[in-house]
Design an enzyme around this catalytic site. Structure first.
Site, PDB file in Angstrom:
ATOM      1  N   LYS A 111     -29.310  31.771  38.693  1.00 21.48           N
ATOM      2  CA  LYS A 111     -28.988  30.333  38.670  1.00 21.48           C
ATOM      3  C   LYS A 111     -29.663  29.618  39.829  1.00 21.48           C
ATOM      4  CE  LYS A 111     -26.022  29.414  35.310  1.00 21.48           C
ATOM      5  NZ  LYS A 111     -26.441  29.055  34.086  1.00 21.48           N
ATOM      6  N   LYS A 194     -31.265  38.198  22.607  1.00 22.28           N
ATOM      7  CA  LYS A 194     -29.858  37.812  22.576  1.00 22.28           C
ATOM      8  C   LYS A 194     -29.686  36.417  21.998  1.00 22.28           C
ATOM      9  CE  LYS A 194     -26.262  36.758  26.058  1.00 22.28           C
ATOM     10  NZ  LYS A 194     -26.043  35.357  26.157  1.00 22.28           N
ATOM     11  N   LYS A 197     -26.711  30.118  23.987  1.00 26.10           N
ATOM     12  CA  LYS A 197     -26.932  28.668  24.012  1.00 26.10           C
ATOM     13  C   LYS A 197     -28.212  28.309  24.746  1.00 26.10           C
ATOM     14  CE  LYS A 197     -22.750  28.569  24.825  1.00 26.10           C
ATOM     15  NZ  LYS A 197     -21.312  28.666  24.875  1.00 26.10           N
TER      16      LYS A 197
HETATM   17  P1  ADP Z   1     -23.906  31.704  26.018  1.00 25.38           P
HETATM   18  O1  ADP Z   1     -24.775  32.904  26.177  1.00 25.38           O
HETATM   19  O2  ADP Z   1     -24.098  31.109  24.689  1.00 25.38           O
HETATM   20  O3  ADP Z   1     -24.012  30.705  27.144  1.00 25.38           O
HETATM   21  P2  ADP Z   1     -21.540  32.558  27.329  1.00 25.38           P
HETATM   22  O4  ADP Z   1     -22.421  33.170  28.366  1.00 25.38           O
HETATM   23  O5  ADP Z   1     -20.747  31.361  27.674  1.00 25.38           O
HETATM   24  O6  ADP Z   1     -22.418  32.246  26.035  1.00 25.38           O
HETATM   25  O7  ADP Z   1     -20.579  33.716  26.799  1.00 25.38           O
HETATM   26  C1  ADP Z   1     -19.237  33.607  26.400  1.00 25.38           C
HETATM   27  C2  ADP Z   1     -18.770  34.981  25.913  1.00 25.38           C
HETATM   28  O8  ADP Z   1     -19.492  35.351  24.726  1.00 25.38           O
HETATM   29  C3  ADP Z   1     -18.996  36.107  26.930  1.00 25.38           C
HETATM   30  O9  ADP Z   1     -17.918  37.029  26.887  1.00 25.38           O
HETATM   31  C4  ADP Z   1     -20.297  36.740  26.459  1.00 25.38           C
HETATM   32  O10 ADP Z   1     -20.396  38.085  26.851  1.00 25.38           O
HETATM   33  C5  ADP Z   1     -20.186  36.592  24.932  1.00 25.38           C
HETATM   34  N1  ADP Z   1     -21.528  36.477  24.319  1.00 25.38           N
HETATM   35  C6  ADP Z   1     -22.392  35.437  24.416  1.00 25.38           C
HETATM   36  N2  ADP Z   1     -23.546  35.653  23.727  1.00 25.38           N
HETATM   37  C7  ADP Z   1     -23.405  36.882  23.156  1.00 25.38           C
HETATM   38  C8  ADP Z   1     -24.248  37.693  22.301  1.00 25.38           C
HETATM   39  N3  ADP Z   1     -25.430  37.278  21.869  1.00 25.38           N
HETATM   40  N4  ADP Z   1     -23.772  38.896  21.917  1.00 25.38           N
HETATM   41  C9  ADP Z   1     -22.550  39.319  22.324  1.00 25.38           C
HETATM   42  N5  ADP Z   1     -21.715  38.624  23.121  1.00 25.38           N
HETATM   43  C10 ADP Z   1     -22.117  37.416  23.546  1.00 25.38           C
END
Ligand code: ADP
Ligand code: TRP
Length: 328
Positions: A111, A194, A197
């Site tokens: 970050k 992966k 967002k």
């Molecule tokens: P993003 O990657 O969309 O910003 P977050 O980091 O806010 O999502 O993740 C929220 C939750 O969802 C966490 O527990 C994270 O491990 C899970 N998560 C997010 N993306 C994935 C993915 N592609 N596969 C599995 N789990 C995920």
């Protein structure tokens, strides 16, 4: 019953990665554990969201949590900023957390690279706020994805160090928890590792069938299987991952055999994947629409959730104050 807590930052709508990686486990866990789930709106401040978006973003995630099947009677849902008790524990934990160890957290370093003109103390102490979220309920299990392992290690350090400094056995060391044997990683459809967002490659739980179909049909592929029984390149294995999580075992086998004897047509595979994703998403989408329009219900659920979370946090905090030497 063992306590479980987990949260998601309200930085956008829930996507299939969030669902299969986290929220689906929440829904299963609420049947077997003493669960609480929350919306980490304070944590989202590290990237300065617009003031007019803060409350609405939390409501959206709340509606989506409910639509996925979290039952607030079984597992209270609350908004992090409604439980001010967390902040006192956050302060106490910060007093025992060293800047060296916070500086080594990879997500902080990442970050800091992404937003070099805004490397703030909130970003730096993100892991202690997360530790306070967890330890305030003395939770033993935390269902989160693999990307949260380092933050979880910090939460365990906070628990251990507090116990050690004060010579108590007060905080249990919270463990990462995957409901399934292995952590599920939902891949992107753009050939990237992966779905996320910030990767901009998401299928959202509110997407309609047509949008889902379009996104799946655009998925990156290659020339097709060339030699029988060969291993699948990553972009193709990613497609099979969707079959694994959204389709039946027979469907997976059917396409696996077609890959192995080199008769697989990606168009057919994608059509099947789109259809099966739609089957998962459609009922959730309908419930999202119902809940989103019922603001009174959402606000009541959040209020009741906050009451239960505050009760649990305050009980912990009273003990913590006493242990540290304050009036409880
Ligand atoms: P993003 O990657 O969309 O910003 P977050 O980091 O806010 O999502 O993740 C929220 C939750 O969802 C966490 O527990 C994270 O491990 C899970 N998560 C997010 N993306 C994935 C993915 N592609 N596969 C599995 N789990 C995920
Ligand atoms: N850091 C988590 C994420 O980015 C969100 C979060 C904040 C969390 N506090 C938590 C998750 C406590 C589990 C427990 O996904």
């Amino acid at each position: 019953m063992e306590k479980v807590v987990s949260g998601i930052r309200p930085t956008g709508n829930l996507h299939l990665g969030n669902y299969f990686g986290a929220v689906k486990s929440f829904v299963k866990m609420q049947e077997e554990y003493d669960c609480m789930f929350f919306i980490a709106d304070w944590h989202s401040l590290t990237t300065r969201p617009k003031p007019e978006d803060i409350q609405q973003s939390a409501r959206i995630i709340l509606a989506e949590y409910l639509a996925c099947g979290i039952d607030p009677q079984k597992a209270p849902i609350y908004v992090q900023s409604d439980v001010k008790e967390t902040l006192e524990l956050y302060l106490f934990l910060n007093m025992n957390t060293y800047i060296g160890e916070l500086g080594r957290v990879t997500t902080f370093k990442e970050k800091a690279r992404q937003q070099p003109d805004n490397v703030n103390a909130g970003l730096f102490t993100y892991p202690t706020l997360m530790a306070a979220d967890i330890l305030q309920h003395r939770a033993k299990k935390v269902p989160v994805g693999k990307d949260q392992e380092q933050n979880m290690e910090m939460a365990r350090k906070c628990a251990r160090r507090f116990n050690h400094i004060y010579g108590v056995e007060f905080f249990p060391e919270p463990q990462n928890f995957y409901f399934s044997e292995k952590a599920v990683k939902v891949p992107g459809l753009d050939g990237s590792g992966k779905m996320g967002k910030s990767e901009g490659n998401c299928i959202y739980l509110h997407d309609d069938d047509k949008t889902i179909s379009k996104k799946v049909m655009r998925a990156v592929t290659d020339m097709g299987p060339q030699t029988p029984n060969s291993p699948r390149p990553e972009v193709i294995e990613n497609l099979f991952t969707f079959l694994r999580i959204c389709s039946t075992e027979e469907t997976f086998k059917f396409f696996d055999e077609k890959w192995n004897d080199c008769t697989l047509r990606y168009g057919d595979l994608k059509k099947q994947i789109a259809e099966d994703i739609c089957k998962t998403v459609a009922p959730i989408r309908e419930r999202i629409t119902e809940y989103t329009s019922n603001t009174d219900l959402l606000d009541r659920i959040a209020r009741e959730g906050a009451e239960r979370a505050r009760e649990s946090a305050l009980a912990t905090l009273r003990e913590v104050r006493k242990i540290i030497g304050f009036r409880s």
